[in-house]
Design an enzyme around this catalytic site. Sequence first.
Site, short mmCIF file in Angstrom:
data_model
loop_
_atom_site.label_atom_id
_atom_site.label_comp_id
_atom_site.label_asym_id
_atom_site.label_seq_id
_atom_site.Cartn_x
_atom_site.Cartn_y
_atom_site.Cartn_z
N ARG A 1 27.04 49.80 20.54
CA ARG A 1 28.45 49.99 20.90
C ARG A 1 28.70 51.39 21.43
O ARG A 1 29.63 51.64 22.19
CB ARG A 1 29.37 49.67 19.72
CG ARG A 1 30.85 49.83 20.04
CD ARG A 1 31.79 49.03 19.13
NE ARG A 1 31.36 48.99 17.76
CZ ARG A 1 31.37 50.04 16.92
NH1 ARG A 1 31.80 51.22 17.33
NH2 ARG A 1 30.94 49.91 15.69
N TYR B 1 47.58 45.91 39.46
CA TYR B 1 46.99 44.70 38.89
C TYR B 1 47.88 44.18 37.75
O TYR B 1 48.39 44.97 36.95
CB TYR B 1 45.59 45.05 38.38
CG TYR B 1 44.83 43.87 37.85
CD1 TYR B 1 44.41 42.86 38.71
CD2 TYR B 1 44.55 43.76 36.50
CE1 TYR B 1 43.72 41.77 38.22
CE2 TYR B 1 43.84 42.67 36.00
CZ TYR B 1 43.44 41.68 36.87
OH TYR B 1 42.76 40.60 36.39
N ASP C 1 42.89 53.54 40.19
CA ASP C 1 42.12 52.31 40.05
C ASP C 1 41.60 51.98 41.45
O ASP C 1 42.35 51.56 42.32
CB ASP C 1 43.01 51.18 39.50
CG ASP C 1 42.27 49.85 39.37
OD1 ASP C 1 41.27 49.65 40.07
OD2 ASP C 1 42.72 49.00 38.56
N LYS D 1 34.43 42.94 40.29
CA LYS D 1 34.82 42.52 41.64
C LYS D 1 33.74 42.91 42.67
O LYS D 1 32.64 42.41 42.61
CB LYS D 1 36.18 43.11 41.98
CG LYS D 1 37.24 42.91 40.89
CD LYS D 1 37.66 41.46 40.74
CE LYS D 1 38.57 41.23 39.55
NZ LYS D 1 39.73 42.13 39.45
#
Length: 392
Positions: free
Chosen positions: A55, A108, A180, A205
């Site tokens: 993690r 978004y 972004d 994406k």
Amino acid sequence: MSEPRPNLVRRTPFPDSVSRAVVTPLQPSVVYASPDPDALDGQYEGRSHGYTYGREGHPNADVLARMIDRMEGGEGGIITGSGMSAVTATLLGLLSQGDHIVGGNQLYGRSLRMMTQDLPRWGIDATLVDPTDAAAMAAAITPATKLILVEVVSNPTLRIADMEGIERLARERGLILVVDNTFTTPYGFPAYTRGADVVIHSVTKLLAGHSDVTLGYVLARDAAQRKAIYDTNVTLGLTPSPWDCWMAERGLYTFDMRFERTQANAAALAEIVSTHEAVERVLYPGRPDHPDHNRAGALLGPNFGNMLSFRLHGGREAANALTRAAPLVAFAPTLGDVGTTLSHPASSSHRGLTPEGRAALGITEGFFRVSVGCEPLDLLTRDFTAALDAVG
Ligand SMILES: *Cc1c(COP(=O)(O)O)cnc(C)c1O
């Protein structure tokens, strides 16, 4: 007495080889064994490099991060479990109760939701402003404002933010500028070298490019901000899977070619779609009739991207006819796949808005967004001509 069984619990050593693997090894180990506590101290105190727990970081994430770092021209980017994890770790890592954030009003959908529904529950207020208007952004700043979050190209109307004005504003007012950069990618807009303090990508994406991984990336210039984002990511458990990182790395090897091919296809397809009588309006930043064409030329030119949108003369019936007539162009609410995908904001990303709210943005029932892929152009021409002919 039965025969003693072989020891299957202790791991068998990985074979040595004088020849090296050409492909990056996939390392799914969640835990790493150190030689002794002194060595572990050295790892935690930064005197030696070693992994400890998945993690907190793992080699496949680091390989991918270094690749995207090179594309953005920065160092020390962090891979997160999704694009939204990157947004979440950034906002929760950098903002505290009582802070205020100014965001673009066409971000978004989930980023908008986080700012308007989640951050207020934690005592952080947000104001959403049209990012093509830096003066409007300036007017939204309050003494509590700490951060500006923008995307360069808006979804789905492909408006171009006034990045130069916003960057100047952030500098003058001492605000953290978060970009972004998912739609533009570092090759369309090198956000980091153009002054962003923090750059975010949904790796899902265009970067990974094959619609088979969900990942994000954050790059922060300031070391304290980078650590705050990293710690929030680890604490919230927004961990990327080694497999996804490995897949995204594989996707990036062809990014350059996909980038060139898809934007050339998009420019050509925009012309073809614009000449069809079923189409009322085409939006592509590279076309002179785009409302922000001059700014797009200055910020992006000649890399106007793979995204285009168009509006049919008709409504929902026309939209249904179009998607049914092109079954091999995936009608799916995503972008950046190696193949062309078509999205219909009124029934997907923007379905939560009222028809009036959509109309204010120019999103009718006949509005489509196209993420143009790598297909041969003649195939795309044939598919879109057949689809538009079917609209009648
Ligand atoms: C898809 C997307 C996100 C979210 O990314 P996920 O990987 O789906 O979590 C964030 N910002 C933009 C601009 C996006 O297109």
